[in-house]
Design a protein around this motif. Sequence first.
Motif, short mmCIF file in Angstrom:
data_model
loop_
_atom_site.label_atom_id
_atom_site.label_comp_id
_atom_site.label_asym_id
_atom_site.label_seq_id
_atom_site.Cartn_x
_atom_site.Cartn_y
_atom_site.Cartn_z
N ASP A 18 -3.06 -13.36 1.49
CA ASP A 18 -2.06 -13.02 0.47
C ASP A 18 -1.49 -11.64 0.77
O ASP A 18 -2.21 -10.74 1.23
N GLU A 19 -0.20 -11.47 0.52
CA GLU A 19 0.43 -10.17 0.69
C GLU A 19 0.26 -9.38 -0.61
O GLU A 19 0.49 -9.90 -1.70
N VAL A 20 -0.14 -8.12 -0.51
CA VAL A 20 -0.53 -7.33 -1.68
C VAL A 20 0.63 -7.03 -2.61
O VAL A 20 0.55 -7.29 -3.82
N ILE A 21 1.72 -6.46 -2.11
CA ILE A 21 2.83 -6.05 -2.98
C ILE A 21 3.43 -7.24 -3.70
O ILE A 21 3.67 -7.20 -4.92
N SER A 22 3.69 -8.35 -3.00
CA SER A 22 4.27 -9.52 -3.65
C SER A 22 3.32 -10.10 -4.69
O SER A 22 3.77 -10.62 -5.72
N SER A 23 2.02 -10.00 -4.46
CA SER A 23 1.04 -10.49 -5.46
C SER A 23 1.10 -9.66 -6.73
O SER A 23 1.08 -10.21 -7.84
N ILE A 24 1.19 -8.34 -6.59
CA ILE A 24 1.30 -7.47 -7.76
C ILE A 24 2.60 -7.77 -8.52
O ILE A 24 2.60 -7.88 -9.75
N LEU A 25 3.69 -7.94 -7.79
CA LEU A 25 4.97 -8.25 -8.43
C LEU A 25 4.93 -9.60 -9.15
O LEU A 25 5.51 -9.75 -10.23
N LYS A 26 4.22 -10.60 -8.59
CA LYS A 26 4.09 -11.91 -9.25
C LYS A 26 3.39 -11.78 -10.59
O LYS A 26 3.79 -12.41 -11.57
N CYS A 44 -7.69 -5.35 4.90
CA CYS A 44 -6.44 -5.99 5.30
C CYS A 44 -6.41 -6.25 6.80
O CYS A 44 -7.22 -5.70 7.55
N LYS A 45 -5.47 -7.10 7.21
CA LYS A 45 -5.37 -7.44 8.63
C LYS A 45 -4.09 -6.94 9.28
O LYS A 45 -3.99 -6.93 10.50
N ASN A 46 -3.12 -6.55 8.50
CA ASN A 46 -1.91 -5.94 9.05
C ASN A 46 -1.22 -5.15 7.95
O ASN A 46 -1.48 -5.36 6.77
N ALA A 47 -0.37 -4.23 8.37
CA ALA A 47 0.36 -3.41 7.40
C ALA A 47 1.61 -2.86 8.06
O ALA A 47 1.65 -2.65 9.27
N SER A 63 4.09 -0.63 12.41
CA SER A 63 3.26 -1.81 12.12
C SER A 63 1.90 -1.62 12.78
O SER A 63 1.81 -1.12 13.90
N ILE A 64 0.85 -2.04 12.07
CA ILE A 64 -0.50 -1.94 12.59
C ILE A 64 -1.23 -3.22 12.22
O ILE A 64 -0.97 -3.81 11.17
N ASN A 98 -10.52 2.37 20.05
CA ASN A 98 -11.26 2.89 21.21
C ASN A 98 -12.55 3.60 20.79
O ASN A 98 -12.89 4.66 21.31
N GLY A 99 -13.25 3.01 19.80
CA GLY A 99 -14.52 3.56 19.34
C GLY A 99 -14.42 4.77 18.44
O GLY A 99 -15.44 5.36 18.08
N GLU A 100 -13.21 5.16 18.06
CA GLU A 100 -13.01 6.30 17.18
C GLU A 100 -12.44 5.89 15.85
O GLU A 100 -11.61 4.98 15.78
N HIS A 101 -12.87 6.58 14.78
CA HIS A 101 -12.31 6.35 13.46
C HIS A 101 -10.92 6.97 13.39
O HIS A 101 -10.72 8.11 13.79
N LYS A 102 -9.97 6.23 12.85
CA LYS A 102 -8.59 6.68 12.70
C LYS A 102 -8.13 6.38 11.27
O LYS A 102 -8.69 5.52 10.59
N THR A 103 -7.07 7.05 10.86
CA THR A 103 -6.43 6.75 9.58
C THR A 103 -4.93 6.72 9.77
O THR A 103 -4.39 7.35 10.68
N ILE A 104 -4.28 5.98 8.92
CA ILE A 104 -2.83 5.94 8.87
C ILE A 104 -2.42 5.76 7.41
O ILE A 104 -3.09 5.04 6.66
N GLY A 105 -1.36 6.43 7.02
CA GLY A 105 -0.94 6.30 5.63
C GLY A 105 0.53 6.63 5.47
O GLY A 105 1.18 7.15 6.38
N GLY A 106 1.04 6.33 4.31
CA GLY A 106 2.42 6.60 3.96
C GLY A 106 2.92 5.60 2.94
O GLY A 106 2.13 5.00 2.21
N HIS A 107 4.22 5.43 2.92
CA HIS A 107 4.86 4.45 2.03
C HIS A 107 4.50 3.05 2.54
O HIS A 107 4.67 2.78 3.73
N LEU A 108 3.99 2.21 1.68
CA LEU A 108 3.58 0.86 2.09
C LEU A 108 4.71 -0.12 1.84
O LEU A 108 5.12 -0.34 0.71
N LYS A 109 5.19 -0.72 2.91
CA LYS A 109 6.19 -1.78 2.81
C LYS A 109 5.51 -3.11 2.53
O LYS A 109 5.95 -3.88 1.66
N SER A 110 4.45 -3.42 3.30
CA SER A 110 3.70 -4.66 3.07
C SER A 110 2.34 -4.58 3.75
O SER A 110 2.16 -3.81 4.69
N THR A 111 1.40 -5.37 3.24
CA THR A 111 0.09 -5.52 3.88
C THR A 111 -0.50 -6.86 3.47
O THR A 111 -0.31 -7.31 2.33
N THR A 112 -1.18 -7.49 4.40
CA THR A 112 -1.79 -8.80 4.17
C THR A 112 -3.30 -8.67 4.16
O THR A 112 -3.88 -8.01 5.03
#
Length: 144
Positions: A18-26, A44-47, A63-64, A98-112
């Motif tokens: 399920d896509e998060v933003i569209s679920s909240i809007l529903k 999640c599996k993509n964003a 996209s990630i 590559n075995g390292e912890h990473k983070t990414i953030g910002g305005h969320l367009k979509s995520t599944t």
Amino acid sequence: MDYRKFGETYYIRIDRDDEVISSILKVCEKERIKSAIYSGIGGCKNAEIQIFHPDEGRFETESISGMLELVSLMGNIISDEEGNLCHHTHAMFAYMENGEHKTIGGHLKSTTVLYTGEIELRPVIGGTIGRKQDEETGTGFWNF
């Protein structure tokens, strides 16, 4: 997706694929919620994450995909002049690369969702927050 209301707050479980933003809007559409704030966590599996460039008036999208821990989700729902629901959402994801912890953030367009999303949705009580367009930045802001 499934949800329940306890008191004035909605608790939303978002399921695999399920896509998060569209679920909240529903939920907002079904419950006739015109403005609200929300927060959540999950896996999640993509964003699609965006950063706004105000000097250019545009968003840059990255996209990630992979195993993405949704460590923070926060946003709001407001209504535009025609009564359409609009979201403004920010998110932070943690992942391994590559075995390292990473983070990414910002305005969320979509995520599944990969395995679950847990969202707390709190409607505005006693009024509605609208949206007005700001000509200088090309973005929409709260309108009381």
